[in-house]
Design a protein around this motif. Structure first.
Motif, PDB file in Angstrom:
ATOM      1  N   ALA A 250      95.771 -15.797 -51.446  1.00  0.00           N
ATOM      2  CA  ALA A 250      95.337 -14.980 -50.311  1.00  0.00           C
ATOM      3  C   ALA A 250      94.000 -15.472 -49.765  1.00  0.00           C
ATOM      4  O   ALA A 250      93.802 -15.563 -48.555  1.00  0.00           O
ATOM      5  CB  ALA A 250      95.233 -13.515 -50.727  1.00  0.00           C
ATOM      6  N   MET A 251      93.056 -15.793 -50.654  1.00  0.00           N
ATOM      7  CA  MET A 251      91.769 -16.321 -50.213  1.00  0.00           C
ATOM      8  C   MET A 251      91.951 -17.595 -49.395  1.00  0.00           C
ATOM      9  O   MET A 251      91.309 -17.791 -48.361  1.00  0.00           O
ATOM     10  CB  MET A 251      90.878 -16.615 -51.423  1.00  0.00           C
ATOM     11  N   ALA A 252      92.834 -18.460 -49.858  1.00  0.00           N
ATOM     12  CA  ALA A 252      93.061 -19.733 -49.177  1.00  0.00           C
ATOM     13  C   ALA A 252      93.712 -19.546 -47.812  1.00  0.00           C
ATOM     14  O   ALA A 252      93.585 -20.406 -46.933  1.00  0.00           O
ATOM     15  CB  ALA A 252      93.930 -20.636 -50.046  1.00  0.00           C
ATOM     16  N   ASN A 253      94.393 -18.434 -47.613  1.00  0.00           N
ATOM     17  CA  ASN A 253      95.091 -18.175 -46.349  1.00  0.00           C
ATOM     18  C   ASN A 253      94.425 -17.078 -45.533  1.00  0.00           C
ATOM     19  O   ASN A 253      95.044 -16.491 -44.656  1.00  0.00           O
ATOM     20  CB  ASN A 253      96.556 -17.806 -46.633  1.00  0.00           C
ATOM     21  N   SER A 254      93.167 -16.816 -45.819  1.00  0.00           N
ATOM     22  CA  SER A 254      92.442 -15.788 -45.088  1.00  0.00           C
ATOM     23  C   SER A 254      92.330 -16.160 -43.612  1.00  0.00           C
ATOM     24  O   SER A 254      91.999 -17.296 -43.275  1.00  0.00           O
ATOM     25  CB  SER A 254      91.038 -15.612 -45.672  1.00  0.00           C
ATOM     26  N   PRO A 255      92.583 -15.211 -42.720  1.00  0.00           N
ATOM     27  CA  PRO A 255      92.414 -15.482 -41.287  1.00  0.00           C
ATOM     28  C   PRO A 255      90.966 -15.330 -40.834  1.00  0.00           C
ATOM     29  O   PRO A 255      90.674 -15.427 -39.661  1.00  0.00           O
ATOM     30  CB  PRO A 255      93.301 -14.410 -40.639  1.00  0.00           C
ATOM     31  N   ILE A 256      90.030 -15.119 -41.765  1.00  0.00           N
ATOM     32  CA  ILE A 256      88.649 -14.829 -41.409  1.00  0.00           C
ATOM     33  C   ILE A 256      88.008 -15.971 -40.646  1.00  0.00           C
ATOM     34  O   ILE A 256      87.090 -15.775 -39.852  1.00  0.00           O
ATOM     35  CB  ILE A 256      87.825 -14.495 -42.674  1.00  0.00           C
ATOM     36  N   ALA A 257      88.478 -17.215 -40.884  1.00  0.00           N
ATOM     37  CA  ALA A 257      87.885 -18.366 -40.210  1.00  0.00           C
ATOM     38  C   ALA A 257      88.414 -18.553 -38.792  1.00  0.00           C
ATOM     39  O   ALA A 257      87.909 -19.382 -38.044  1.00  0.00           O
ATOM     40  CB  ALA A 257      88.144 -19.639 -41.030  1.00  0.00           C
ATOM     41  N   GLU A 258      89.413 -17.787 -38.420  1.00  0.00           N
ATOM     42  CA  GLU A 258      89.970 -17.913 -37.082  1.00  0.00           C
ATOM     43  C   GLU A 258      89.024 -17.300 -36.052  1.00  0.00           C
ATOM     44  O   GLU A 258      88.103 -16.567 -36.381  1.00  0.00           O
ATOM     45  CB  GLU A 258      91.337 -17.203 -37.015  1.00  0.00           C
ATOM     46  N   SER A 259      89.273 -17.601 -34.808  1.00  0.00           N
ATOM     47  CA  SER A 259      88.489 -17.001 -33.736  1.00  0.00           C
ATOM     48  C   SER A 259      88.688 -15.497 -33.730  1.00  0.00           C
ATOM     49  O   SER A 259      89.821 -15.016 -33.886  1.00  0.00           O
ATOM     50  CB  SER A 259      88.934 -17.573 -32.386  1.00  0.00           C
ATOM     51  N   PRO A 260      87.599 -14.708 -33.540  1.00  0.00           N
ATOM     52  CA  PRO A 260      87.765 -13.248 -33.488  1.00  0.00           C
ATOM     53  C   PRO A 260      88.764 -12.806 -32.436  1.00  0.00           C
ATOM     54  O   PRO A 260      89.397 -11.770 -32.567  1.00  0.00           O
ATOM     55  CB  PRO A 260      86.348 -12.754 -33.157  1.00  0.00           C
TER      56      PRO A 260
END
Length: 203
Positions: free
Chosen positions: A110-120
Motif C-alpha cells: 500500500a505504501m508503494a502504491n500511495s497516490p500521495i505523490a500524485e497531483s492534488p
C-alpha cells in the motif's frame, strides 16, 4: 476445489483475498505484476478478479484505500482506558507498529502504491476525505497535549506535521531496511518529540 471455495466467499471476503494476493505479488514482481499473476496467487481466474476490480490499477488503488482506512481507525479509535497525552501518543504509535508488523505485505504494498505523490488535482474525493480525517485526528491529539500543558503552545497542525513526518520517515526506513522491531523506534521518536534533539548546555 478452488471454485467451491470461491462460492463460499462473500464479496468482502473475496476482495480481501484478492487484495492480499495483490500485495504479495506486487512485493515480488513490482508493477510488472499482471492481473493473471494476482488471480493465480489468489486461486481465482482473471475473469473472476474482474468481477471485483476493473483493472490492475484499480486493485492497487483499493489496496492503498484499505490500508489508509485502517490507519485512520488507529488515529480515531479511543484507547481502552483514559490516558494522558504521552500515553495516548504511545498507544497510537504502538497500534500502527502492530498493524504494520502483523500485515506487513499489505502495509508495504500500500505504501508503494500511495497516490500521495500524485497531483492534488488528480486525487479522488475519497482519498482527500480520508487524508483530512487522519489530519484532523492527529491535530486533535496534539491539541490535547497543549491543553495538558506538556506541549508548547504551537499550532497543533505544526506539531502534527513534525510527529507525522518523523513517523513517515521511520516506516519508510522500516519498509526499505527492515523488518526490525518498530516499537523501540517509536519510543525513540516520542522521546525526541517530547524533549527535542538539541543537546542541552551543561550546567
Amino acid at each position: 476445489m478452488a471454485k467451491d471455495n470461491r462460492q463460499r466467499l462473500g464479496r468482502a471476503e473475496a476482495r480481501d483475498k484478492l487484495l492480499r494476493a495483490a500485495a504479495r505479488v506486487f512485493l515480488e514482481k513490482g508493477r510488472g505484476a499482471t492481473v493473471e499473476d494476482i488471480a493465480a496467487e489468489a486461486e481465482y481466474s482473471a475473469s473472476a478478479l474482474y468481477k471485483h476490480f476493473s483493472n490492475k490499477d484499480d486493485l492497487f488503488r483499493c489496496l492503498w484505500h484499505r490500508v489508509f482506512t485502517e490507519m485512520i481507525e488507529v488515529f480515531t479509535n479511543e484507547p481502552p482506558m483514559d490516558l494522558p497525552f504521552v500515553g495516548r501518543l504511545k498507544w497510537t504509535l504502538y497500534s500502527i507498529a502492530e498493524f504494520a508488523e502483523n500485515d506487513r505485505d499489505l502495509f508495504l504494498a500500500a505504501m508503494a502504491n500511495s497516490p500521495i505523490a500524485e497531483s492534488p488535482m488528480t486525487l479522488d474525493e475519497e482519498f482527500l476525505e480520508k487524508h483530512h480525517q487522519m489530519r484532523d485526528a492527529f491535530n486533535q491529539l496534539m491539541s490535547r497535549g497543549i491543553e495538558e500543558g506538556v506541549l508548547r503552545d504551537y499550532d497543533p497542525a505544526t506539531l502534527a506535521m513534525a510527529m507525522g513526518g518523523s513517523l513517515q520517515a521511520l516506516t519508510g526506513h522500516w519498509a526499505l531496511e527492515g523488518p526490525f522491531p518498530l516499537k523501540p523506534h517509536m519510543d525513540d521518536l516520542i522521546e525526541l518529540f517530547m524533549n527535542g534533539a538539541a543537546k542541552k548546555p551543561e550546567d
